[in-house]
Structure formats: structure tokens, C-alpha cells
Design a protein around this motif. Structure first.
Motif, short mmCIF file in Angstrom:
data_model
loop_
_atom_site.label_atom_id
_atom_site.label_comp_id
_atom_site.label_asym_id
_atom_site.label_seq_id
_atom_site.Cartn_x
_atom_site.Cartn_y
_atom_site.Cartn_z
N UNK A 224 0.79 -1.24 0.00
CA UNK A 224 0.00 0.00 0.00
C UNK A 224 0.82 1.28 0.00
N UNK A 225 2.12 1.20 0.29
CA UNK A 225 2.96 2.41 0.25
C UNK A 225 3.60 2.64 -1.11
N UNK A 226 3.33 1.74 -2.05
CA UNK A 226 4.00 1.80 -3.35
C UNK A 226 3.04 2.33 -4.41
N UNK A 227 3.41 3.38 -5.14
CA UNK A 227 2.62 3.80 -6.30
C UNK A 227 2.92 2.88 -7.48
N UNK A 228 2.06 2.83 -8.48
CA UNK A 228 2.25 1.91 -9.61
C UNK A 228 3.58 2.07 -10.33
N UNK A 229 4.12 3.31 -10.36
CA UNK A 229 5.36 3.53 -11.12
C UNK A 229 6.56 2.86 -10.47
N UNK A 230 6.40 2.37 -9.24
CA UNK A 230 7.52 1.79 -8.51
C UNK A 230 7.92 0.41 -9.03
N UNK A 231 6.97 -0.31 -9.62
CA UNK A 231 7.16 -1.74 -9.88
C UNK A 231 7.92 -2.00 -11.17
N UNK A 232 9.25 -1.86 -11.07
CA UNK A 232 10.15 -2.15 -12.19
C UNK A 232 11.30 -3.00 -11.67
#
Length: 249
Positions: free
Chosen positions: A233-241
Motif C-alpha cells: 500500500x505504500x507503493x505507487x504503480x510507477x515503482x514496480x520495475x
């Protein structure tokens, strides 16, 4: 309740052909959630479609349209649920009542009185309301000092909202305490506070190489973007790389 449902063959346990588990009138508690523009209602003893249409200022045909599980309009059963169309004109945002909540606790959470809440929600019976019903929270400027808002679209998912707004789930929930990520209502106005792409996660896996976005990560791990975002929940979508640590659903 009209019909034979109270006299044996059509009882709520539906042992006969007309019962709620097998036959013309049965609904088996359907539906769990209701679409935008309707409110969930538990049928009470003595209710008929006509009485409900009068109560909610709608028509029997409209109720039947939103409840295709009804095959015999003369046979509805206490304890089962209907989606009742309501005319909710809301200048603020929509709020779905959660289990255990009362009109008082909801009003207090938005710095209102119960009378004020009811004034903007004439479809709500203060003596009988249920989790799942939709309220209008009358805030002309729901974001206060924040100048960014997002209006939920009909095809939005949790992922599309977070992706479009570039926020984490926690940031969205913090700015919108009435938002339920498991019951997304089109037309809801959300307050947006953009979050940076630098969250932290304890006991995390590392996103594998060649993963460029959250959709690829979801495919690779056999899950969905929504489930990944709920787990992180602390991660925005752009983080997932590739190379970033994250909590695997």
C-alpha cells in the motif's frame, strides 16, 4: 411477500419447486454488491416490489431491471437482497456504508450531524439501513486545501486509479477516508496527493529483470495489479520495475 413462499412449498429454504433455492422466485441472497445509481436493500417481512417502489420513488419495472435474478415478481423473500434504483444527486462524493457503521459515526467522521446527513440522503431510512448502501457526503470542496481531484470512471479499477493519479494506496486512503478500494463507485470524487516513487518494504522480494511495469510483474507472478498494490500500500504503480524490492502477494 406475495405468493406461496410462506406456506410450505415456497419457503425460504426452498425444498419445493417455488422455493428460494430452486424455482421461480429464488434469489439466494443475490446480489453482494450493487451498481452505481442503486442501493442494496435487505427484503423485510411484508415487503412487496410495489411497496418498495413506492418507498424509493421508483417503479417495479426499474427494480426488475436491476434485479434480473427475480423471475417471479410476486415472490420475493425476507432476508434476501435487492438493488433498488435511487436518485442520488451528489455535489460532494459517494460513501458506501461499511459493516458496523452507524449514521452517527459516519456523520461524525465528516464533521456533520445526522440530520444534515439525512437531508442530503432522503432515500435512507434512519431506523433501518445496511452496509452496502450508498450515501452522498455533501462537500462542495472535498479536498479542502488540496487542488487536485479525480473523478472515478465507470471502468476504473484500483490499479487504474492509482496509476492515473500516481499515488500509493495508503496515500489515497489517507486523503479519502471514505473510499473503499473493494467497492469502487463511479462518480466518486477523490482527493489526490502525488507520492514519490521511493517507498520501502520490509522482508521483500526483488522484482526480476526484464520487468518494466506492474502489468508485466502481475503476469510474471500469476496475480493482478490490484492485488500487488493492496499488498504494497505504500507503493505507487510507477515503482514496480526491475530491481526494486516489493512484497509479493
Amino acid at each position: 411477500m406475495n405468493g406461496n413462499g410462506n406456506n410450505g412449498d415456497g419457503g425460504m429454504n426452498g425444498n419445493g419447486g417455488n422455493g428460494s433455492n430452486g424455482g421461480n422466485g429464488g434469489m439466494n441472497g443475490y446480489p453482494v454488491t450493487c451498481p452505481y445509481g442503486t442501493t442494496k436493500y435487505m427484503i423485510q417481512p411484508g415487503d412487496t416490489l410495489y411497496s418498495l417502489a413506492m418507498k424509493y420513488n421508483t417503479t417495479i419495472d426499474q427494480i426488475l431491471y436491476y434485479n434480473p435474478q427475480i423471475t417471479n415478481p410476486n415472490m420475493i423473500y425476507a432476508g434476501e437482497y435487492l438493488c433498488i434504483p435511487v436518485d442520488i444527486e451528489c455535489s460532494g462524493f459517494y460513501y458506501t456504508i461499511k459493516p458496523g457503521e452507524t449514521l452517527y459515526t459516519i456523520a461524525m467522521s465528516f464533521s456533520m450531524t445526522v440530520d444534515e446527513l439525512l437531508m442530503y440522503n432522503p432515500h435512507i431510512d434512519p431506523n433501518y439501513y445496511q452496509a452496502g448502501e450508498v450515501l452522498c457526503i455533501p462537500q462542495d470542496y472535498p479536498c479542502g486545501g488540496m487542488n487536485t481531484t479525480y473523478v472515478v470512471k465507470y471502468d476504473d479499477t484500483l490499479y487504474s486509479i492509482l496509476n492515473n493519479c500516481n499515488v500509493s494506496l495508503n496515500s489515497l486512503l489517507s486523503a479519502n477516508p471514505g473510499f473503499d478500494p473493494n467497492n469502487i463507485v463511479p462518480g466518486t470524487q477523490l482527493c489526490v496527493i502525488p507520492s514519490p516513487c521511493s517507498p520501502m518494504c520490509d522482508d521483500a522480494d526483488v522484482i526480476p529483470d526484464c520487468v518494466d511495469n506492474i502489468e508485466e510483474l502481475a503476469q510474471r507472478t500469476g496475480t493482478s495489479p490490484d492485488e500487488i498494490l493492496k499488498k504494497n500500500p505504500n507503493y505507487p504503480p510507477c515503482y514496480f520495475i526491475a530491481g526494486h524490492p516489493y512484497c509479493k502477494p
